[in-house]
Scaffold this motif. Structure first.
Motif, PDB file in Angstrom:
ATOM      1  N   UNK A  81       0.820  -1.224   0.000  1.00 25.82           N
ATOM      2  CA  UNK A  81       0.000   0.000   0.000  1.00 25.82           C
ATOM      3  C   UNK A  81       0.852   1.272   0.000  1.00 25.82           C
ATOM      4  N   UNK A  82       2.102   1.138  -0.397  1.00 26.61           N
ATOM      5  CA  UNK A  82       3.040   2.264  -0.308  1.00 26.61           C
ATOM      6  C   UNK A  82       2.536   3.508  -1.045  1.00 26.61           C
ATOM      7  N   UNK A  83       2.023   3.373  -2.238  1.00 28.44           N
ATOM      8  CA  UNK A  83       1.549   4.541  -3.000  1.00 28.44           C
ATOM      9  C   UNK A  83       0.384   5.220  -2.283  1.00 28.44           C
ATOM     10  N   UNK A  84      -0.524   4.429  -1.739  1.00 29.40           N
ATOM     11  CA  UNK A  84      -1.657   4.990  -0.990  1.00 29.40           C
ATOM     12  C   UNK A  84      -1.168   5.686   0.277  1.00 29.40           C
ATOM     13  N   UNK A  85      -0.250   5.058   0.989  1.00 31.60           N
ATOM     14  CA  UNK A  85       0.276   5.639   2.226  1.00 31.60           C
ATOM     15  C   UNK A  85       0.979   6.968   1.966  1.00 31.60           C
ATOM     16  N   UNK A  86       1.635   7.099   0.829  1.00 33.49           N
ATOM     17  CA  UNK A  86       2.350   8.338   0.492  1.00 33.49           C
ATOM     18  C   UNK A  86       1.414   9.531   0.363  1.00 33.49           C
ATOM     19  N   UNK A  87       0.130   9.281   0.166  1.00 32.12           N
ATOM     20  CA  UNK A  87      -0.845  10.375   0.116  1.00 32.12           C
ATOM     21  C   UNK A  87      -1.010  11.024   1.490  1.00 32.12           C
ATOM     22  N   UNK A  88      -0.701  10.283   2.556  1.00 35.63           N
ATOM     23  CA  UNK A  88      -0.970  10.738   3.909  1.00 35.63           C
ATOM     24  C   UNK A  88       0.272  10.988   4.756  1.00 35.63           C
ATOM     25  N   UNK A  89       1.335  10.291   4.451  1.00 33.55           N
ATOM     26  CA  UNK A  89       2.580  10.464   5.219  1.00 33.55           C
ATOM     27  C   UNK A  89       3.782  10.442   4.269  1.00 33.55           C
ATOM     28  N   UNK A  90       4.842  11.170   4.614  1.00 30.99           N
ATOM     29  CA  UNK A  90       6.036  11.135   3.763  1.00 30.99           C
ATOM     30  C   UNK A  90       6.777   9.802   3.931  1.00 30.99           C
ATOM     31  N   UNK A  91       7.154   9.222   2.838  1.00 33.59           N
ATOM     32  CA  UNK A  91       7.922   7.966   2.858  1.00 33.59           C
ATOM     33  C   UNK A  91       9.115   8.091   1.921  1.00 33.59           C
ATOM     34  N   UNK A  92       9.953   9.122   2.163  1.00 32.83           N
ATOM     35  CA  UNK A  92      11.061   9.376   1.238  1.00 32.83           C
ATOM     36  C   UNK A  92      12.069   8.235   1.198  1.00 32.83           C
ATOM     37  N   UNK A  93      12.170   7.453   2.275  1.00 40.49           N
ATOM     38  CA  UNK A  93      13.074   6.300   2.295  1.00 40.49           C
ATOM     39  C   UNK A  93      12.335   4.977   2.156  1.00 40.49           C
ATOM     40  N   UNK A  94      11.082   5.030   1.754  1.00 41.18           N
ATOM     41  CA  UNK A  94      10.281   3.810   1.634  1.00 41.18           C
ATOM     42  C   UNK A  94       9.681   3.413   2.969  1.00 41.18           C
ATOM     43  N   UNK A  95       9.077   2.260   2.974  1.00 43.28           N
ATOM     44  CA  UNK A  95       8.432   1.778   4.194  1.00 43.28           C
ATOM     45  C   UNK A  95       9.457   1.113   5.110  1.00 43.28           C
TER      46      UNK A  95
END
Length: 102
Positions: free
Chosen positions: A25-39
């Motif tokens: 769900x990484x792409x969906x999660x990026x809508x809500x929190x920054x994930x510049x280094x991935x999950x």
């Protein structure tokens, strides 16, 4: 924290499953929190949660849920009053229009 809570709400259980959920769900999660280094990895999730004071976390989560419930209640109440306001003014506008038409 957000990832673990969302994963748990969706019935995911265990650190490996949470990490797998986050990856899928990484792409969906990026809508809500920054994930510049991935999950995070499952080991990182485990280390983070091992160091959390369970009682403090539980209390904080309960307070957040109470605020959420209050927000929902106020939103519903606000919508109710807006609908009554609109009905009242719509009714009076119709009466006024009809009185001018006579």
């Amino acid at each position: 924290m957000f990832i673990a809570i969302v994963a748990t709400i969706t019935n995911v259980d265990g650190w490996i499953a949470i990490a797998t959920f986050a990856e899928s769900k990484e792409e969906w999660l990026k809508k809500y929190i920054p994930l510049k280094n991935g999950v995070l990895s499952h080991d990182t999730f485990e280390r983070i949660f091992e160091n959390i004071d369970v009682n403090a976390f539980n209390t904080t989560l309960q307070v957040l849920l109470l605020f959420f419930e209050l927000f929902i209640f106020l939103f519903i109440l606000f919508r109710f009053f807006i609908e009554r306001y609109n009905e009242y003014h719509s009714m009076h506008f119709t009466e006024l229009s009809n009185s001018f038409m006579r």
